[in-house]
Design a protein around this motif. Sequence first.
Motif, PDB file in Angstrom:
ATOM      1  N   ASP A   1      -5.885  -1.535  -4.904  1.00  0.00           N
ATOM      2  CA  ASP A   1      -5.293  -2.096  -3.697  1.00  0.00           C
ATOM      3  C   ASP A   1      -6.317  -2.989  -3.005  1.00  0.00           C
ATOM      4  OD1 ASP A   1      -3.676  -2.652  -1.587  1.00  0.00           O
ATOM      5  OD2 ASP A   1      -3.347  -0.570  -0.964  1.00  0.00           O
ATOM      6  N   GLU A   2      -6.130  -4.275  -3.140  1.00  0.00           N
ATOM      7  CA  GLU A   2      -7.033  -5.287  -2.565  1.00  0.00           C
ATOM      8  C   GLU A   2      -8.505  -5.002  -2.828  1.00  0.00           C
ATOM      9  OE1 GLU A   2      -6.101  -6.870   1.193  1.00  0.00           O
ATOM     10  OE2 GLU A   2      -4.022  -6.160   1.150  1.00  0.00           O
TER      11      GLU A   2
ATOM     12  N   SER B   1       0.830  -1.202   0.000  1.00  0.00           N
ATOM     13  CA  SER B   1       0.000   0.000   0.000  1.00  0.00           C
ATOM     14  C   SER B   1       0.861   1.246   0.000  1.00  0.00           C
ATOM     15  CB  SER B   1      -0.912   0.012   1.226  1.00  0.00           C
ATOM     16  OG  SER B   1      -1.781  -1.092   1.180  1.00  0.00           O
TER      17      SER B   1
ATOM     18  N   GLN C   1      -6.936   0.944  -0.569  1.00  0.00           N
ATOM     19  CA  GLN C   1      -7.296  -0.240   0.211  1.00  0.00           C
ATOM     20  C   GLN C   1      -8.451   0.053   1.156  1.00  0.00           C
ATOM     21  OE1 GLN C   1      -4.000  -1.859   2.375  1.00  0.00           O
ATOM     22  NE2 GLN C   1      -5.108  -3.738   2.875  1.00  0.00           N
TER      23      GLN C   1
HETATM   24 MG    MG Z   1      -2.103  -2.628   2.127  1.00  0.00          MG
END
Ligand code: MG
Lengths: 356, 356, 315, 496
Positions: free
Chosen positions: D162-163, D40, D82
């Motif tokens: 991000d995810e 991240s 994220q």
């Molecule tokens: Mg992360």
Amino acid sequence: MSEQKTPVAERHPAPASSHIAPGGRTPGRNLLHGSGARSLGLVIALAALVAIGLITSGERFLAVENILTILRHASIIGVISIGITFVITAGGIDLSVGSVMGLTTVVASLASVQLAATQSTWLVMVLVALLVGGIAGLVNGVIIAYGNVVAFIATLAMLVAARGLAELISGRRTLIVNNGDFLDFMRADFLGVPVLVWIFALVAAAGWFLLNRTTFGRRTVAIGGNLEASRLAGVKVKRHLVYLYVLAGLAAGIAGLMMMGRTTAGTSTHGLLYELDAIAAVVVGGTLLIGGRGTIMGTVLGVLIFSTLTNVFTQNNMDTSVQALAKGLIIVVAVLLQQRFAARNERRATAKPLKV
Amino acid sequence: MSEQKTPVAERHPAPASSHIAPGGRTPGRNLLHGSGARSLGLVIALAALVAIGLITSGERFLAVENILTILRHASIIGVISIGITFVITAGGIDLSVGSVMGLTTVVASLASVQLAATQSTWLVMVLVALLVGGIAGLVNGVIIAYGNVVAFIATLAMLVAARGLAELISGRRTLIVNNGDFLDFMRADFLGVPVLVWIFALVAAAGWFLLNRTTFGRRTVAIGGNLEASRLAGVKVKRHLVYLYVLAGLAAGIAGLMMMGRTTAGTSTHGLLYELDAIAAVVVGGTLLIGGRGTIMGTVLGVLIFSTLTNVFTQNNMDTSVQALAKGLIIVVAVLLQQRFAARNERRATAKPLKV
Amino acid sequence: GDSTQPTNASVEGNTEEGETVVVGFSGPAADHGWLGAINAAATAEADQYGDIDFRVAEGTNDANLQISQVEQFINDGVDAIVLLPTDGAALTAVATKAMEAGIPVVNVDREFSSPAAARTTILGDNYGMGQSAGNYICEQMSDTPDAVVAEVAGVDSLPLTQDRSQGFADALESCGLDVDNRVAADFTVQGGEAATSQLLAAAPEIDALWNHDDDQGIGVLSAIDNAGRDEFIMVGGGGSANAMREIQSGESVLEATVIYPSTQAADGVRLARLIAQDKAMSDLVEVEVPKRIVLNAPVVTSENVEEYLPTAFES
Amino acid sequence: MEVRGLSKRFAAVQALKGVDLDVRAGEVHCVMGQNGAGKSTLIKTLSGVHRPDEGEILWEGRAVELDSPAAALELGIATMYQELDVVGGLTIAENIFLGHERSTGGVLHVKRTNAAARSLLHRLGHGSLSPSREVGSLSAANQQIVSMARALSRDTKLIIMDEPSAILDSGEVQNLFRVIRELTARGIAVVYISHRLEEIRQIGDRISVIKDGRSTANGLHVTETPKAELIRLMTGREVANVFPARTPVAADAPVALEVDGLGLEGHFEPVSFTVRAGEILGLAGLVGSQRSEIIETIYGARKATAGRVSVNGRRLTPGSVSAAVGAGIGLSPEERKSQGLILDESLYRNVTLSTFGRFARAGLLDESAERQAAREQIDALELRPADPDRPARTLSGGNQQKILLARWLVHGTPVLLLDEPTRGVDVGARAEIYTLIRRLAAAGTAIIVISSEIEEVLGLADRVLVIDDGRVLAQSDANDIDEHGVLDLVMEGSSA
Ligand SMILES: [Mg+2]
Ligand SMILES: Nc1ncnc2c1ncn2[C@@H]1O[C@H](COP(=O)(O)OP(=O)(O)OP(=O)(O)O)[C@@H](O)[C@H]1O
Ligand SMILES: Nc1ncnc2c1ncn2[C@@H]1O[C@H](COP(=O)(O)OP(=O)(O)OP(=O)(O)O)[C@@H](O)[C@H]1O
Ligand SMILES: [Mg+2]
């Protein structure tokens, strides 16, 4: 001297999240770090004021008598400020403290109460004042925690209502306190220091202990840090909130007794605008207005700074309007100083340049 | 950078998170949904007041003259309230508006300014007032956004300082406004409605448009709702915050002009304690004190409720202390009503029972 | 005085410069015209004397703060204190302390609850003020037996407001009238305006109106003007220059005002100087400054306004 | 885009130590690494949130300085962060166009905005979402869609995710992949971060791996890299056998938790079930099926409108969390940051949040005993860093999750409710958490697990309840049902 860990905004200073929270950003772990550094900024601000006082008024300023004058003046607003430090640490606010204090002085100096006190003991007045403060706090707390009314509004309503009630009860007259024992106690010195200042010191010490060393304090900080997480961890959040407002009310009751001792009178105009002074002292002291960090030491320093400021002004015979102008500037400078020191400390500790 | 996400609190309404935020948890933003229902609660509160007025004072209460009295009374505080609705929606606070308004009246009614106005046009006074308000707002905004001083403290400092400055400039005298053109304009009627009320209506309409129909307004809501997310989306948060405080300052300037028209005087005591009245109106109206939701409609209703309340009290020749007591109660009841309606609407819309 | 036979040497000696005395002054926040005038007059008076070192503490409405200001004066060992208390009773204790420390206290306007707390008390007559206003209205309304009388009071939570209203009510009662509509403002222009516009809406017909304070009166008149009302007579209070000019113009509903001297603190400063320098009052035979002086509350009308205008305060 | 030798330091943490990355137009470049590896941080550097201490970023061959999110957006780099980065008080359309509103002279074109938003949502397969709906009223999954639409709404050449799949169920993930393929087909590059290896194999073209802030692999081809190799690159060791073996529940194990006709109007119909000591019950279903609400109601965080809950035979006060905690239920909530942790408090205080009262006498805290107890669990769970005074905020996701488990381990509750215990947790830590959960069960704790990964529920639980739209569709032994079985049930359920 709080051990409160800090914070949010701190580690991750959002560019201007500080328009909600004091821009502070120390994680300050213990006395020696963050909050210590924060306090250091305040101590420096206070020292600067003292220096100005010394330069402009010479030794007169440091005379024991003058210092006691500063402390006596600080003591009443100080007790109130310590009460609301708890409320603010938990993320709440109490605007009604000044007005509730006025109400407690009125009720406790009613003829009937004073009669009862004369017939038994002056502690009756103490009891009555605490009771009135406690009940007002209870009403605040219940409306806020169980009625889900935002604290700002609920306590604003209490501000207005308590003032009205105090006027009604007193018939807008100033009630004279005659109880000799009460006055003797409140106006006495002990070891050369006035009882009022002792009370302030005791309340501050008790407040520090309560906030930093007990489960009550821990809950307070936890609720301010994350109310929902605290609730889900099994903390009885609503009940605790009620306790907090009762605590602030009790502090207002104690302050009311001190005010009665100091002025020998009970009136609905006592405590006018104290709420703003108290909140300013608490926030300048470094307690986060959004909750999650509270410092009693900071509050005490904040109160002392304002009290010293007024003293220096009077010593220098300054024009009232210029005083107001200067006061505004000094508030901002004190906060900036406090932040600067907190920030520098963080930088030193972590070698991380501060983003702004 | 704070990784904290904000919306959480809304999706998981904490039992008493409302000791920070008005318990309201309706997302409802457009007129027909949440905020509409919220407004419904307010409309009902207002209607109840009107009913009480009618019952106790009969037709006199509904006389055009009386209604205009209520509106005229509401107009000045109304303009200020609309200004701070923006600041509060963005999660900030401005305690200095009343004091800044006082300062604008003093500066705009200085002999020199009035002379210039007489020699050219009364719009000079308008310009001066707006300039003074705007500059005060600019100072607030810069200290808050770039100095990272928490808004409560920065604007409290401005409250104190602006009052001091106004006293200095006016020499604590009440300055009489002589400019005939200015007074003629401000005290005139247009279509049977006083110019002051028109100004209020225009400011409210402009405020509604600005908040709901422009990028400026949407960014204001976004910053209040999630400052960090707004920054990540490319909003220039700091600059926007400065604009917001300038806006509140300009509104104070407009209110100052209205005040000068209404009282034919400029003095540092104008606007005393207006900040609390204005914030109360905004919050009772349904704007969230923690930011992220703002409603101009609600603010207007909030102001009208307080104004009508005062009128009803006076119509009934009520004792001021009883008024205060009643006012405190009514504030709480109005907020509870508003929440009840918001809650009911939410339940209807989502069939999801509200946790308390 | 070393003489065994005290004599009042004032006539020749009072204006003469004596040894320099430090006079401390503390009053409420100058948050409205009359109090502003009080402060201004006191400072101006002190400036006139080369032998007064004048110290002014921040005006405040907080008894706690005012007490600490007086304490500071005591610490500094000033020669006299002129005190206009936010609340007479609340400042009594500290004033007594000052007296006990040998510092004479001149109590202005709001009386202490104990006579031992002040060397001299100089007061406006709040009850008398209400009475004067009431009596004047009684006279004017002699042929309207059921006249509608309205009252715009000042800060309702102050005892002085209560005294004024009481005097007013008592005087009206004596001629069979009573107060039909009463509102309270806060001594400010905005407060006067707001309260009066509500009052006028509530009372469609008025015969007489008494306003406690001329500074708030600017707002009161403005509200009256706004409402386009002129069917009644209005009496003011305090005696500001603005109000007197209004009376002088003869075109205003404001026909009279009851003086509440804004020079009380200035008088207090003068008396403090005399006391500190062991002098007496020039027009009295008495060798000491009297214990208690109550100022008169005369009514100013268009007939005698010329006489009062020069001493009126600019609010 | 190319990145050379990027370094970034936070306070005491060196998050990035010379990371390299090159992303080509039209590819899906996956970035992998354990929790706290610096993924991240890397993408925040690329999107202008953080400024790197060292290293350079090349954009289309030219070195660029990204000093604000706005600068990155201008270049054509859009990011889905994220953490959900939407604003609850605004509508879907307003969120999508926040910062680049459709407007003339500052005045919004409401209709045009809504129309544009609608077509974007349609492209994302969510045409049914009304653009004027407020985002605060959406589920987390739908908020993720809004976040996605926002990234697409810009004229971008690179989208960083991000995810994005952490809170999506399998259907949604497939939908996401469809969109990604559409993007790459148009020459747009995608940087994709996920802890789910299967996803990476499905969608990724090349992979870069970060370990402890250093690149350990750069631009490997997905098809040519075996799973074990990836895990080794990430963790530096082998992680075998993801789900630990079950220990059969003793037939005479007592019933620890009894749920009898529990209902919450507007959310779920009355459910009844029991969990025995040592048993793991899984709740399977799609996002929005009200599983969270069921366990929150059991826990007392929501007040039931019907039914009752008993723990070890004792009936609980409905709607009281403290009663539930007192009786021995612990909850690890779905949203660990907002519901679980006090982010700015120290690790140990977060661990003892439910139990600090135990270390007090007459309200007086004994902090050393408290620390000691926390420390034991920190060590037992191998929480990293093991510094009890570190603010919880500075820990990586997996370690934050362990704090919540540690909290209830200190408490020693006989019943544990786990809502998405592995959300955003890397493979290595995941395996540890699985082992831990199993170990707890073996020691006699009754556990309920919710996960949006059906595989995880089936792998962990002894018994499974399949839930859809607030109704229990089936109850089954975990061995008797597979992922398809669950999905079939759910499909039938919703068509029925
Ligand atoms: Mg992360
Ligand atoms: N703002 C910050 N302040 C201090 N430390 C930070 C900050 N942001 C991240 N870190 C630290 O930097 C390291 C890398 O964190 P990062 O968020 O990049 O990990 P990640 O690979 O994304 O992990 P995850 O898979 O859990 O999301 C961690 O040790 C984390 O604690
Ligand atoms: N009415 C609502 N308003 C706001 N948010 C809601 C509402 N209903 C559900 N949500 C949120 O939507 C998300 C998913 O819904 P829910 O919790 O009911 O499903 P779930 O089966 O538990 O899903 P998951 O597997 O993601 O936990 C949750 O984060 C919940 O808070
Ligand atoms: Mg859920």
